[in-house]
Design a protein around this motif. Structure first.
Motif, PDB file in Angstrom:
ATOM      1  N   GLN A 277       0.835  -1.203   0.000  1.00  0.00           N
ATOM      2  CA  GLN A 277       0.000   0.000   0.000  1.00  0.00           C
ATOM      3  C   GLN A 277       0.873   1.257   0.000  1.00  0.00           C
ATOM      4  O   GLN A 277       0.517   2.284   0.564  1.00  0.00           O
ATOM      5  CB  GLN A 277      -0.928  -0.018   1.219  1.00  0.00           C
ATOM      6  N   ILE A 278       2.001   1.160  -0.659  1.00  0.00           N
ATOM      7  CA  ILE A 278       2.959   2.273  -0.711  1.00  0.00           C
ATOM      8  C   ILE A 278       2.368   3.428  -1.520  1.00  0.00           C
ATOM      9  O   ILE A 278       1.870   3.234  -2.628  1.00  0.00           O
ATOM     10  CB  ILE A 278       4.285   1.808  -1.342  1.00  0.00           C
ATOM     11  N   LYS A 279       2.454   4.600  -0.938  1.00  0.00           N
ATOM     12  CA  LYS A 279       1.846   5.780  -1.587  1.00  0.00           C
ATOM     13  C   LYS A 279       2.870   6.624  -2.334  1.00  0.00           C
ATOM     14  O   LYS A 279       2.533   7.295  -3.310  1.00  0.00           O
ATOM     15  CB  LYS A 279       1.128   6.635  -0.535  1.00  0.00           C
ATOM     16  N   SER A 280       4.108   6.614  -1.876  1.00  0.00           N
ATOM     17  CA  SER A 280       5.129   7.434  -2.525  1.00  0.00           C
ATOM     18  C   SER A 280       6.515   6.859  -2.265  1.00  0.00           C
ATOM     19  O   SER A 280       6.714   6.082  -1.322  1.00  0.00           O
ATOM     20  CB  SER A 280       5.063   8.877  -2.026  1.00  0.00           C
ATOM     21  N   ILE A 281       7.462   7.267  -3.111  1.00  0.00           N
ATOM     22  CA  ILE A 281       8.854   6.837  -2.988  1.00  0.00           C
ATOM     23  C   ILE A 281       9.732   8.086  -3.037  1.00  0.00           C
ATOM     24  O   ILE A 281       9.590   8.927  -3.930  1.00  0.00           O
ATOM     25  CB  ILE A 281       9.255   5.890  -4.139  1.00  0.00           C
ATOM     26  N   SER A 282      10.662   8.196  -2.096  1.00  0.00           N
ATOM     27  CA  SER A 282      11.567   9.349  -2.069  1.00  0.00           C
ATOM     28  C   SER A 282      12.624   9.247  -3.166  1.00  0.00           C
ATOM     29  O   SER A 282      13.010   8.148  -3.581  1.00  0.00           O
ATOM     30  CB  SER A 282      12.245   9.438  -0.705  1.00  0.00           C
ATOM     31  N   GLU A 283      13.118  10.373  -3.586  1.00  0.00           N
ATOM     32  CA  GLU A 283      14.091  10.433  -4.681  1.00  0.00           C
ATOM     33  C   GLU A 283      15.393   9.713  -4.348  1.00  0.00           C
ATOM     34  O   GLU A 283      16.079   9.204  -5.235  1.00  0.00           O
ATOM     35  CB  GLU A 283      14.380  11.904  -5.026  1.00  0.00           C
ATOM     36  N   GLN A 284      15.772   9.636  -3.074  1.00  0.00           N
ATOM     37  CA  GLN A 284      17.036   9.025  -2.659  1.00  0.00           C
ATOM     38  C   GLN A 284      16.911   7.564  -2.237  1.00  0.00           C
ATOM     39  O   GLN A 284      17.905   6.958  -1.826  1.00  0.00           O
ATOM     40  CB  GLN A 284      17.631   9.830  -1.499  1.00  0.00           C
ATOM     41  N   THR A 285      15.762   6.995  -2.363  1.00  0.00           N
ATOM     42  CA  THR A 285      15.512   5.651  -1.833  1.00  0.00           C
ATOM     43  C   THR A 285      16.471   4.602  -2.378  1.00  0.00           C
ATOM     44  O   THR A 285      16.966   3.749  -1.629  1.00  0.00           O
ATOM     45  CB  THR A 285      14.068   5.222  -2.126  1.00  0.00           C
ATOM     46  N   PHE A 286      16.774   4.646  -3.676  1.00  0.00           N
ATOM     47  CA  PHE A 286      17.613   3.612  -4.295  1.00  0.00           C
ATOM     48  C   PHE A 286      18.968   4.162  -4.753  1.00  0.00           C
ATOM     49  O   PHE A 286      19.656   3.519  -5.548  1.00  0.00           O
ATOM     50  CB  PHE A 286      16.879   2.997  -5.491  1.00  0.00           C
TER      51      PHE A 286
END
Length: 333
Positions: free
Chosen positions: A257-266
């Motif tokens: 149920q992920i709503k967003s991903i940060s730019e630095q995540t990967f």
């Protein structure tokens, strides 16, 4: 017969052996009929008294049964290294059942009906490297179950009914390489759960009920390569969650149920090859999200786009945008 290496006893009517018969013979035994041992000759069929390496199990019962009889024990077979007790209808195991099997390295207990295991079950099996008790009905794992098993490399606990994990469970298992916990009812991964498992390469947590995960959970797992967390209830991925997982190759976060991903995540996952993000609530991804992921073989943008279009019943997708490795479809893990 101290130099005996191979012993053939199949196609006979033997019902019992004196346990001391095997004491001075360094054979590799299997408690499963017709089980081939790769440590010996691949062409040899090791049928040792139809599943009874020491002749102590009653043959007129169903396999190993529920261990209701006190004389059903492998404790006198001191030199067993591989023990296969899967698909035996086992419902319970005495605390000290494997106590004297000090040379045991592989133990299979999967596909039985075991509901509960003792903290002492494998406490004396120091040489154990492979432990599998998957596809049972285990509701709780004793927090010190693996405390003495410092040589464990592979632990299989999937397809049980486990809800909670202790941060002490794997504390002493620094040689652990793979951990299979999928298809349970786990709601939370303790922050220190795998903190000491620096050699961990494979971690399978999919199809549970995990709702959140701490930013420090995988901080010490620098050798982690495969991390599968699909099919949970995760709503948020902390920005620094994967910062130290520099060897990560396959990451599956789909069906959450992920709503967003940060730019630095990967940004630190330079070796990442496969990333599954479909079937979440993500509406938009940062433009620079994958700037450092030159090795990605699948396009997460295309993956999400395709999944949404399939849901809407749209056809006529260009052939060059067809998903690879099932990325745009519901798949294993």
């Amino acid at each position: 017969m101290t130099n005996l290496q191979n012993l053939y006893l199949f196609n006979n009517e033997i019902k019992y052996f004196d346990p001391e018969f095997f004491d001075n013979n360094p054979l590799t035994w299997s408690a499963d009929s017709y089980r081939k041992q790769s440590s010996r000759d691949e062409n040899i069929d090791y049928n040792i008294i139809s599943g009874n390496p020491c002749g102590l199990c009653s043959e007129n019962e169903s396999g190993i049964g529920s261990y209701s009889k006190p004389d059903w024990s492998f404790r006198t077979c001191r030199q067993i290294t591989n023990l296969y007790l899967h698909h035996k209808g086992i419902t319970s195991i005495p605390d000290d059942y494997f106590y004297n099997n000090v040379d045991l390295t592989i133990l299979w207990l999967y596909s039985n009906q075991i509901e509960e295991i003792s903290e002492q079950l494998i406490s004396n099996n120091i040489k154990l490297t492979y432990f599998e008790i998957s596809n049972n009905q285990i509701k709780a794992l004793p927090q010190y179950l693996f405390s003495n098993n410092v040589n464990l490399e592979d632990i299989y606990l999937y397809s049980n009914q486990t809800k909670e994990l202790s941060d002490q469970l794997l504390k002493n298992n620094t040689n652990l390489q793979s951990l299979w916990l999928y298809s349970n009812q786990i709601e939370e991964i303790p922050e220190q759960f795998v903190s000491t498992n620096i050699n961990l390469e494979y971690l399978y947590l999919y199809d549970n009920q995990i709702k959140s995960i701490s930013e420090q959970t995988f901080s010490n797992n620098v050798n982690l390569q495969y991390l599968l967390m699909s099919g949970n209830l995760i709503e948020e991925i902390p920005e620094q969650l994967f910062r130290n997982n520099v060897n990560l190759r396959d990451l599956r976060l789909n069906n959450n149920q992920i709503k967003s991903i940060s730019e630095q995540t990967f940004s630190n996952n330079l070796n990442l090859q496969h990333l599954y993000l479909y079937d979440n609530q993500i509406k938009e991804l940062p433009n620079n999200l994958f700037n450092n992921n030159a090795n990605l073989r699948d396009d997460p943008y295309v993956s999400i786009l395709l999944k949404n279009r399939y849901k809407q019943g749209l056809q006529g997708l260009p052939t060059h945008t067809q998903p690879k490795y099932g990325l745009g479809m519901a798949g294993y893990g």
